[in-house]
Design an enzyme around this catalytic site. Structure first.
Site, PDB file in Angstrom:
ATOM      1  N   GLU A 185       0.792  -1.241   0.000  1.00  0.00           N
ATOM      2  CA  GLU A 185       0.000   0.000   0.000  1.00  0.00           C
ATOM      3  C   GLU A 185       0.821   1.287   0.000  1.00  0.00           C
ATOM      4  O   GLU A 185       0.623   2.153   0.853  1.00  0.00           O
ATOM      5  CB  GLU A 185      -0.966  -0.018   1.198  1.00  0.00           C
TER       6      GLU A 185
ATOM      7  N   GLU B 127      -5.910 -11.025  -1.557  1.00  0.00           N
ATOM      8  CA  GLU B 127      -6.740 -10.872  -0.348  1.00  0.00           C
ATOM      9  C   GLU B 127      -8.216 -10.870  -0.730  1.00  0.00           C
ATOM     10  O   GLU B 127      -9.007 -10.045  -0.261  1.00  0.00           O
ATOM     11  CB  GLU B 127      -6.375  -9.562   0.384  1.00  0.00           C
TER      12      GLU B 127
HETATM   13  C1  XIL Z   1      -6.242  -6.883   8.231  1.00  0.00           C
HETATM   14  C2  XIL Z   1      -6.502  -8.098   9.106  1.00  0.00           C
HETATM   15  O1  XIL Z   1      -7.361  -8.968   8.413  1.00  0.00           O
HETATM   16  C3  XIL Z   1      -7.127  -7.672  10.418  1.00  0.00           C
HETATM   17  O2  XIL Z   1      -7.224  -8.777  11.303  1.00  0.00           O
HETATM   18  C4  XIL Z   1      -6.287  -6.581  11.081  1.00  0.00           C
HETATM   19  O3  XIL Z   1      -6.934  -6.109  12.222  1.00  0.00           O
HETATM   20  C5  XIL Z   1      -6.044  -5.432  10.123  1.00  0.00           C
HETATM   21  O4  XIL Z   1      -5.467  -5.917   8.922  1.00  0.00           O
HETATM   22  N1  XIL Z   1      -5.007  -5.066   3.621  1.00  0.00           N
HETATM   23  C6  XIL Z   1      -3.955  -5.806   4.082  1.00  0.00           C
HETATM   24  C7  XIL Z   1      -4.145  -6.729   5.233  1.00  0.00           C
HETATM   25  O5  XIL Z   1      -2.866  -5.809   3.445  1.00  0.00           O
HETATM   26  O6  XIL Z   1      -2.979  -6.871   5.997  1.00  0.00           O
HETATM   27  C8  XIL Z   1      -5.301  -6.273   6.104  1.00  0.00           C
HETATM   28  O7  XIL Z   1      -5.521  -7.280   7.083  1.00  0.00           O
HETATM   29  C9  XIL Z   1      -6.538  -6.031   5.287  1.00  0.00           C
HETATM   30  C10 XIL Z   1      -6.293  -4.947   4.261  1.00  0.00           C
END
Ligand code: XIL
Length: 388
Positions: free
Chosen positions: A154, A259
Site C-alpha cells: 500500500e 486478499e
Molecule cells: C487486516 C486483518 O485482516 C485484520 O485482522 C487486522 O486487524 C487489520 O489488517 N489489507 C492488508 C491486510 O494488506 O494486511 C489487512 O488485514 C486487510 C487490508
C-alpha cells in the site's frame, strides 16, 4: 442393503460437509494456486474443523497478521517469532506455497520504528538501517521456506502518487527500491511482490505501473504485483479487473489476487478502499443481514464470484495465485471493518464451515467451456510450476 446404507451415509455426509465435492485446489490445479489467509487458531490447529478445510481446499497460505512488524518485532532489538514459526511450519509440513505478509507497510508498524531515542523523527540513515535489519532478520529466518513476500504494501494514494507515509517522509521515494533490495539480499530465491488495493482504479493503477517500470529500469528484482481484491458486488467491474491484470502482465510480471473477498454489506466510505485505518460507527441499515443472507443476495454473490473467476482464468498464464482473505465468513476481517460488530458474508464457506452457493459457482467456473483451456493452451501454467 449395504449399498443402501452407503448411499444414505454419503448423502448425509455430502449434505453436512460437502465431502464429495471437488476441492478448490483440485478445480484450479492447472490454472493457479488457491490460497487463504490464516489466523493462529487455524495454523496452530486449535480449530480442527477450520484447519481441516484449509488442508483440504488450499495449496497456499498467507498470514493474516502473524508476520506483520508489530507482531514479530514489537520493540527495538526484540523479535518474537513464536506464532510466525508455527505459521511457517504449518505451510512447510503441509507442502503449501507459503507467503510472507508484509515487510514494509505504514499500518501495524510500531511508532518506535520511525523515531529516535528522544522521540524525534528518525533520520534517513537510521530508518534505512532499521528496515534492513528487520528484513534480513525476518525474511532471512524463513529463507527457502517462505516462497513469496509482499515486500511493500500500500505505497500509493488513490491518484497514483506515492503515499506520504513515514517511510517516504523520512527515507524518500527510494525506500521502495531499498526494501526490495534488502528482501532480495535476505532470500535471493524468494518471489518479491508489490501489493495494494484499488489498483483497478485507473489513476492508482497508472501510479503502480510507473512504480514497477522504475524499479525494473533500476534493475531491482520484482516478481509480481498483488491485487488485494477487496471487492464489492458491483465494483470494480469485470472489465476493470481484466484491464488491470493485463497492465501488469504486459510488464512481464506475475499477478496474484492476494486478499480476495466480496463485501455484500453497505459501505459507508469509499467504494474500493481497504484502508485499515478507516472507521465508521454502526448506524441504521448498516448491518442488514444479522439473520442470514437472503437468497437473492446469495445468488448475486455467486454470480459475482463466477464473473471474477472467469477473468482470473482468462489470465491463467500470468495469474499465479488467488488467495482469499480468510476461510469462513466468521473469520473475515469484514465483520469488524470498517464498522465493528457486523455480520459479513464475503467468503466461500459459511460460519459452520459449509460451502456456500458461491463455492459451487467458483468451482464450476473452472469447468465452463468458455473458461476451459483450448488444446493449444493446455500446458500447465508456468506461473504455478516450479514454485517452492
Ligand atoms: C487486516 C486483518 O485482516 C485484520 O485482522 C487486522 O486487524 C487489520 O489488517 N489489507 C492488508 C491486510 O494488506 O494486511 C489487512 O488485514 C486487510 C487490508
Amino acid at each position: 442393503m449395504k449399498r443402501l446404507y452407503l448411499t444414505a451415509f454419503c448423502g448425509i455426509a455430502l449434505a453436512t460437509t460437502g465431502c464429495a465435492q471437488t476441492t478448490l485446489k483440485k478445480a484450479f490445479q492447472k490454472d493457479f494456486l488457491i490460497g487463504a489467509a490464516l489466523n493462529p487458531a487455524q495454523f496452530c490447529e486449535a480449530d480442527s474443523a477450520e484447519t481441516a478445510i484449509v488442508k483440504r481446499q488450499f495449496n497456499s497460505i498467507s498470514p493474516e497478521n502473524a508476520l506483520k512488524w508489530e507482531r514479530v518485532h514489537p520493540e527495538p532489538g526484540e523479535f518474537d517469532f513464536t506464532l510466525a514459526d508455527r505459521y511457517v511450519d504449518f505451510g512447510v509440513t503441509n507442502k503449501m506455497f507459503t507467503i510472507g505478509h508484509t515487510l514494509v507497510w505504514h499500518s501495524q508498524t510500531p511508532d518506535w520504528v520511525f523515531k529516535d531515542a528522544d522521540g524525534k523523527p528518525a533520520t534517513r540513515e537510521v530508518l534505512l538501517q532499521r528496515m534492513r535489519e528487520h528484513i534480513l532478520a525476518v525474511a532471512g529466518r524463513y529463507r527457502g521456506k517462505i516462497g513469496g513476500w509482499d515486500v511493500v504494501n500500500e505505497a500509493l494514494n488513490g491518484d497514483g502518487s506515492l503515499r506520504n507515509s513515514p517511510w517516504r517522509k523520512i527515507i524518500g521515494d527510494d525506500y521502495i527500491a531499498r526494501a526490495f533490495e534488502f528482501a532480495h539480499e535476505a532470500d535471493p530465491q524468494a518471489e518479491l511482490y508489490y501489493n495494494d488495493y484499488a489498483l483497478e482504479d485507473k489513476a492508482k493503477r497508472s501510479g503502480a505501473v510507473a512504480l514497477v517500470k522504475q524499479l525494473q529500469a533500476q534493475g531491482v528484482k520484482i516478481t509480481g504485483v498483488g491485487l488485494q481484491g477487496h471487492y464489492l458486488l458491483g465494483e470494480p467491474s469485470a472489465a476493470q479487473v481484466d484491464e488491470t491484470i493485463s497492465a501488469f502482465e504486459k510488464l512481464g510480471l506475475k499477478v496474484m489476487i492476494t486478499e480476495l473477498d466480496v463485501n455484500v454489506l453497505p459501505t459507508p466510505g469509499q467504494a474500493l478502499s481497504a484502508d485499515v485505518s478507516e472507521r465508521y460507527r454502526m448506524g441504521a441499515g448498516l448491518n442488514p443481514y444479522t439473520n442470514g443472507l437472503p437468497d437473492a443476495v446469495q445468488q448475486r454473490l455467486a454470480q459475482r464470484y463466477a464473473e471474477l473467476f472467469s477473468v482470473f482464468l482468462k489470465h491463467r498464464a500470468s495469474v499465479s495465485r488467488v488467495t482469499f482473505w480468510g476461510v469462513t465468513d466468521g473469520d473475515s476481517w469484514l465483520n469488524d471493518w470498517p464498522i465493528p460488530g457486523r455480520m459479513s458474508y464475503p467468503l466461500l464457506f459459511n460460519r459452520d464451515g459449509r460451502p456456500k452457493p458461491c463455492f459451487q459457482a467458483v468451482v464450476e467456473s473452472a469447468r465452463q467451456p468458455s473458461n476451459v483451456k483450448s488444446a493449444a493452451g493446455s500446458a500447465a501454467n508456468p506461473a504455478t510450476d516450479g514454485h517452492r
